[in-house]
Write an enzyme that holds these catalytic residues in place. Structure first.
Site, PDB file in Angstrom:
ATOM      1  N   SER A  31      17.965   8.748  15.566  1.00 17.17           N
ATOM      2  CA  SER A  31      17.465   9.736  14.604  1.00 17.17           C
ATOM      3  C   SER A  31      16.777   9.071  13.412  1.00 17.17           C
ATOM      4  O   SER A  31      15.730   9.526  12.964  1.00 17.17           O
ATOM      5  CB  SER A  31      18.573  10.692  14.156  1.00 17.17           C
ATOM      6  N   ASP A  69      20.692   2.917   8.135  1.00 17.41           N
ATOM      7  CA  ASP A  69      19.871   3.064   9.341  1.00 17.41           C
ATOM      8  C   ASP A  69      18.395   3.238   8.995  1.00 17.41           C
ATOM      9  O   ASP A  69      17.511   2.637   9.604  1.00 17.41           O
ATOM     10  CB  ASP A  69      20.346   4.269  10.168  1.00 17.41           C
TER      11      ASP A  69
HETATM   12  C1  GLA Z   1      26.007   5.837  10.968  1.00 13.24           C
HETATM   13  C2  GLA Z   1      25.391   6.212   9.625  1.00 13.24           C
HETATM   14  C3  GLA Z   1      25.231   4.986   8.727  1.00 13.24           C
HETATM   15  C4  GLA Z   1      26.504   4.170   8.634  1.00 13.24           C
HETATM   16  C5  GLA Z   1      27.084   3.932  10.024  1.00 13.24           C
HETATM   17  C6  GLA Z   1      28.438   3.265   9.976  1.00 13.24           C
HETATM   18  O1  GLA Z   1      25.115   5.054  11.688  1.00 13.24           O
HETATM   19  O2  GLA Z   1      24.153   6.824   9.807  1.00 13.24           O
HETATM   20  O3  GLA Z   1      24.777   5.378   7.450  1.00 13.24           O
HETATM   21  O4  GLA Z   1      27.433   4.782   7.783  1.00 13.24           O
HETATM   22  O5  GLA Z   1      27.221   5.132  10.760  1.00 13.24           O
HETATM   23  O6  GLA Z   1      28.318   2.009   9.444  1.00 13.24           O
END
Ligand code: GLA
Length: 390
Positions: A139, A183
């Site tokens: 995403s 991310d």
């Molecule tokens: C998901 C969330 C991130 C982070 C990870 C765990 O990917 O989108 O922001 O918190 O989990 O590290």
């Protein structure tokens, strides 16, 4: 050696979206943009606690072909989602309860328009090869690819950090996942051949080259993640409750000594959550130091400790991910590191593997995982790539 992912090279994806665009719209796309997914080497559930993370952008991502429109209509053809088409107007963006993927487009553009209200619509074709629901940020790569597309179509001055913040806003305010910034930021600003040490408190970052003798292996347990958003949001609330108890803005401000000194006053589940976050920050810093001097024994120990902490204190691992970590660890010993990666509740493990052991690791996983868990694993031998705004 079997690589079971549909690895479509960047250039092949580009040709595919261009062709699909011509079929859909009967004219050529003006531009093609790409943004990568990511794997996190260490530092999970630390980003929304203002902590440290160490992700790398990977050679799997989302590619978009696009042309500008003179009206406010956004028309999207999603090749990988049953080839669905969805349309909406920028002047009336509402949540689409039937077509979930469309909300990533809607939320991202709504957030973008707070900064650039003048943008117009677009014709879009989207395709990607980041496995969905695997913890590899399909995403975020979609959001960042979309932001790159609009930046180019409308000559916006958007930079990587702002693009990441807009993507995060789309998730938090529109889609309903209270994720951190990791991310989106790595998808926007990753560097080829490097991981990124990101300080989520002030968004400063440093490229950290991955030594040439190490391969980046990702193994997908193929356990579809369930209840992700609700469990994820609950973890975040639990961390915030402990920060509130200490009267600070985030767990970054608390040391393990302070936490331990208050153990009796803090509810045991909350105590464990906080202990994971605070100790994980230390592990990220230790991994960074070890990577710089190629100290594999330390990386091995610290990644193992991270996995155990996510399993026991944060309660986000699964028996399948634990099993994969054990299988890989038996092959690499102290010559490499392995742990679950991402938000958890299913998804992938990541391993830093000496190149000479890659074949052994793949064979071991292929021989043992299905026998033990009744599921086929998918193995991705990745490279660290460049972010869309770099
Ligand atoms: C998901 C969330 C991130 C982070 C990870 C765990 O990917 O989108 O922001 O918190 O989990 O590290």
């Amino acid at each position: 050696m079997t690589l079971q992912a549909t690895e479509i090279k960047g250039s092949e994806q580009e040709v595919l979206v261009k062709n699909l665009f011509e079929q859909q719209y009967k004219f050529s796309a003006e531009i093609v943009c790409h943004a990568p997914g990511r794997v996190n080497l260490i530092g999970d559930h630390t980003d929304y606690n203002d902590g440290f993370v160490l992700p790398a952008a990977i050679n799997y991502g989302t590619t978009i072909a696009a042309s500008a429109r003179e009206d406010d209509l956004v028309r999207v053809y999603a090749h990988d989602c049953d080839q669905q088409i969805n349309e909406f107007s920028l002047s009336d963006i509402t949540f689409e309860s039937q077509i979930m993927w469309s909300n990533y487009v809607r939320g991202t553009l709504q957030a973008l328009m707070k900064m650039y209200p003048e943008i117009k619509g677009a014709n879009l074709v989207v395709t990607g090869n980041v496995p969905q629901g695997a913890g590899l940020s399909s995403s975020a790569s979609f959001e960042i690819a979309l932001l790159k597309t609009f930046t180019q179509l409308y000559h916006l001055t958007l930079n990587g950090v702002n693009a990441a913040l807009i993507g995060q806003q789309a998730e938090n305010d529109f889609v309903g996942c209270n994720c951190g910034i990791m991310d989106q930021l790595i998808s926007a600003l990753g560097q080829q051949g490097s991981a990124m040490l990101l300080d989520c408190k002030d968004l400063s970052f440093e490229d950290v080259p991955i030594p040439d003798n190490l391969a980046l292996l990702i193994v997908n347990s193929n356990v579809k993640r369930g209840l992700v958003d609700s469990e994820y949001n609950l973890r975040r609330q639990q961390c915030e409750a402990v920060a509130k108890y200490f009267g600070v803005s985030s767990l970054r401000e608390i040391t393990l000594t302070q936490l331990n000194a208050n153990k009796e006053q803090i509810e045991s589940v909350l105590f464990k959550r906080a202990r994971h976050v605070i100790s994980e920050n230390e592990r990220v810093v230790n991994t960074l130091k070890a990577l710089k001097i190629n100290d594999m024994a330390t990386i091995s120990t610290v990644m193992k400790a991270s996995h155990n902490s996510l399993r026991d204190d944060f309660d986000v691992s699964t028996k399948e991910m634990d099993g994969l970590v054990d299988m890989v660890a038996k092959v690499i010993g102290i010559k490499g590191g392995v742990r679950m990666t991402g938000g958890g509740f299913g998804g992938c493990v990541v391993a830093l593997v000496p190149t000479e052991l890659v074949t052994d690791v793949i064979e071991t996983v292929n021989c043992n995982y299905e026998n033990s868990f009744g599921l086929k694993p998918s193995i991705y031998h990745c490279t660290a790539t460049q972010g869309a705004f770099r």
